[in-house]
Design an enzyme around this catalytic site. Sequence first.
Site, short mmCIF file in Angstrom:
data_model
loop_
_atom_site.label_atom_id
_atom_site.label_comp_id
_atom_site.label_asym_id
_atom_site.label_seq_id
_atom_site.Cartn_x
_atom_site.Cartn_y
_atom_site.Cartn_z
N GLU A 1 42.96 44.64 46.37
CA GLU A 1 44.12 44.58 45.48
C GLU A 1 45.30 45.33 46.08
OE1 GLU A 1 45.26 45.87 40.90
OE2 GLU A 1 43.16 45.54 41.44
N LYS B 1 39.50 50.78 33.82
CA LYS B 1 39.47 49.88 34.98
C LYS B 1 40.34 50.44 36.10
CE LYS B 1 40.87 46.10 37.47
NZ LYS B 1 42.04 45.96 38.37
N ASP C 1 26.41 52.23 45.67
CA ASP C 1 26.25 51.15 44.69
C ASP C 1 27.35 51.24 43.64
OD1 ASP C 1 25.47 49.26 42.85
OD2 ASP C 1 23.37 49.89 42.79
#
Length: 753
Positions: A86, A271, A287
Amino acid sequence: MATSDKSRIPNFYKLSVPDRVAAVKSKGWLSEEDFEILNEGSHTLTIQRADKMIENVIGVMGLPVGLGLNFLVNDKEYVVPLVVEEPSIVAALSSAAKLSRASGGYTVETDEPQLIGQIQVVNCPHVPQARARLLQRRDQILNLANSLQAKLVARGGGAMDLEVFVHPTQNELGDFLVLHLIVNTCDAMGANLVNTMCEGVAPLVERITGGKVFLRILSNLTDRAIVRARTHISPDHLAGKGHDGEQVRDGIVIASEFARIDPYRAATHNKGVMNGIDAVALATGNDWRAIEAGAHAYAARGGRYTSLTRWSVGSNGDLVGDIEVPIKVGIVGGPLESNPTVAVNLRMMGVSTARELAGVMGAVGLGQNFSALRALATDGIQKGHMTLHARSVAQAAGATPEIFDTVVKRLIESDEIKIWKAREIVRTVHAQSHAELDEDVPPEVPGPQLAHGHGKAIIMGEHAVVYGSHAIAAPVPLAVEARILPVDEGLHLSIPRWGLEHRMQMDPEKRVSFEKPAATILEKLGLIQNRMRIEVFPNLPRAQGLGGSAAVAVAIIRALDMHYELGLSEDEVSDLAFDAEKLAHGNPSGIDNAVATYGEVILFRRGEKPLVEPIQLAQPLKLVIGMTGIESMTARMVARVREGREKNRTIYDRLFNEIDQLTIRALDALKGSRLEELGGLMNVCQGLLNSLQVSSWEVEEMVQIARESGALGAKLTGAGGGGSVIALCPENGDKVVKAIEDAGYQAMQVTVE
C-alpha cells in the site's frame, strides 16, 4: 536519549535503489555480506525454495520491502523493514517516527513471550471435581510438558503455569473443561512447541479428569504477551499546511475517542494500526494472521470492540499516544531458514530477542495510527467542513439530545476544536464504555497535602430515602482525593483518571454540565475569580453507585479549605457538597454528601434538618463491593422511580414503607452484631428494589454469585441500573471476590470500623 542519528537518512526517498542500499550500509545497518546479497538480488525467494515451503507451488509473488526510518525506541536507534504494497505507509511511518524522536521517541514495555495452549476435555463425570484434581496435580502436568521440550527449558523457557476453566454449553454435550498450559517460548514463535506439549499431556489430563480430551492446540489470543508503547509529540511539531498545532492535536484526540466508543470506526482505526504491525511481521517471517487475530480479539475483550490505541493531551499540552496490543513473535526457527530475505531483515533491525522485536512492532503500530489520524484530523477541521465535522463527532460520540446542540455550537464558536469540548463528549458517552477499577493511589509528587472525600455504600434504604424513609450507609474510605495548585491564569479542573483536563468558563451560561458543581462551590466560597488548578484523584471508578460525585465535591471543598485557610466546619462542607449534588443529580436525598463528609456509618433521613445519626459498631463490618462496569446514572434511575410512583402511588409508597421497616430492623441487627439477620434483611430488600425496577441482570447475577459463595446477604447499592453490589462477608470475603471476578466483574473488600 540516543547519542546518534543512525536511523536518520535525509532524502532517502530521492535516492535510487542501489544508492539506498549503499546509504543503509554506510550507516552501519548492513554487513558487507548482506550488502552484496541485496545488491545481487540473491535474497529473493526462488521457485525452488518456495516449493519446499508450501504445497502445489506454481510461482512466487513478490512484495516490496521498504525501510521505516527515524525510529528511536527505548533510546535505541532502528531502521524497520516493512513488507507492504500500500502506498504512503512507509513514508507516513517514517514521518511519524521523526516527530516522535524529537520528543524522546517511543517508550516500550513488553511482557514475557508466553503462549497459551488449550486442552479441551469433554464427557467429564464430575466437572468441579476434575477441575480441582487438575489444579492439585499442577506440578506433575507441568513437569511432563517440559520433559517434551528440554531444549526450550534449557533456554529459560517452558511451561510455567496452568489454568483450568469451566465453560457451560447450551446443548446435551454438558460442560466443557478447558486447561490452559502457559508456555514461555523464548525467542521462537512457539506454535509447534506448544502444540507438542498439549498433545503430550493430553493422556495424563484424561486420566486425572476421567473425561475425553478433544481439541489440544495453541490460542492466538496471546494476552500473556502484551506490548505497551507510548510517545508524546509537541503541538509545535504538528502545525503545518494551514493548521495550527493545537488544532491538529485536538482533532487527533477526538478521532481517537470516536474509535474508542464506536466499533464501526474502531475497525478501521485498528486496521491502520495493523498496517504497520503486519508489515513488520511479514518482513520478519512472523505469522501476521495470528497477530491480527489476537489483536482484534483483544480489542473486543470488554464485550464491545474498541480501539487499540488512545490519544490524549498531556499535562504540558503535548499529544500523548498509547497502545496496548498482544504481539507474539519469534526470531528463530523455520522462516529464517526458508526465506533469505527474512534473515537479512532481522539482521538489519538488530533485534536480539523476540521481546525486543515485539516492542518495535508496537511502536510501529502506534506510529502508523498517528499518521492515519493526523491525515484525518487535518482534513476534518478545515473551515468548509467545520460544522459537518462537529456534528458528526457529536453524533458518533453518542451525545444525548439535551446536550447535542450545545456540543456542536461550542465546537464551532471557537473556530477550532479544543480538547475540553472533546472531553465533554467523552463524558456523555462514558456510560457506554467498560469502567475499570483503578486502585492506584495518586502520584507521589511534591505538592500540597491531599484532601479527601469518602465514597459510600448504602446498606439499606435506597430510593425510599428520597421519599422520607430511613437509610443506613457506610463509608468507602478515601474514595477521592484532591489538591489545589496555583497557576498564572485561569481556573482549571483536572481529573486525569477520568480523562478530564478542562479550563473552566467564567460565563455561567457557557459552562458545561461537569464543571457546574465545581463552579457552584467556588462561587459560594467567593473564589470564582481566583487562579488555580484543581486536581482530583479518584480511587474508584465513577458512576458505580458508590457516591463518587459527592466524594469529588467534598474532596474539592476540603482542598479549597486547606489551601485558602477558610476554616470551614464539617457541617458547612456537607452543606456545600449537597448544593453541588443538586446540580449533579437534581433531587438528591443528602445521604451521599453526609457520608462523604463525616466518614461514619450513619442512619439517615432527609428533611429540612436531616437526621444524621452515627451508628456505633460492636465489631468491624466486612463487605465485598462488586462492580458491574455499567455506569449507574443516579438522576435517570431516580426519575424512573418517580415516574413509577406517579402511576402507582399506593403500591410504591407501600414498597417504600416496607423498605423503611427493613432498615429499622437492620439498624437493630447491626448494633447487636446479628450479622446473619442483617444479611437476610439485605436479601429481602434486594427483592423490593427489583420490584422498583432499578435492578439489572448484571446486578442479579452478582447478587446470586455472592450468596452462593457464602455471603450472608447481597443487594445492589446506590441508584441501581448497573453500578455496584454489596455483599456481607464476615468470614469468606476472598472467596466471594474471586467468584465475582471469575464471572468477569470487578470486586474489592472493604472493612468498616
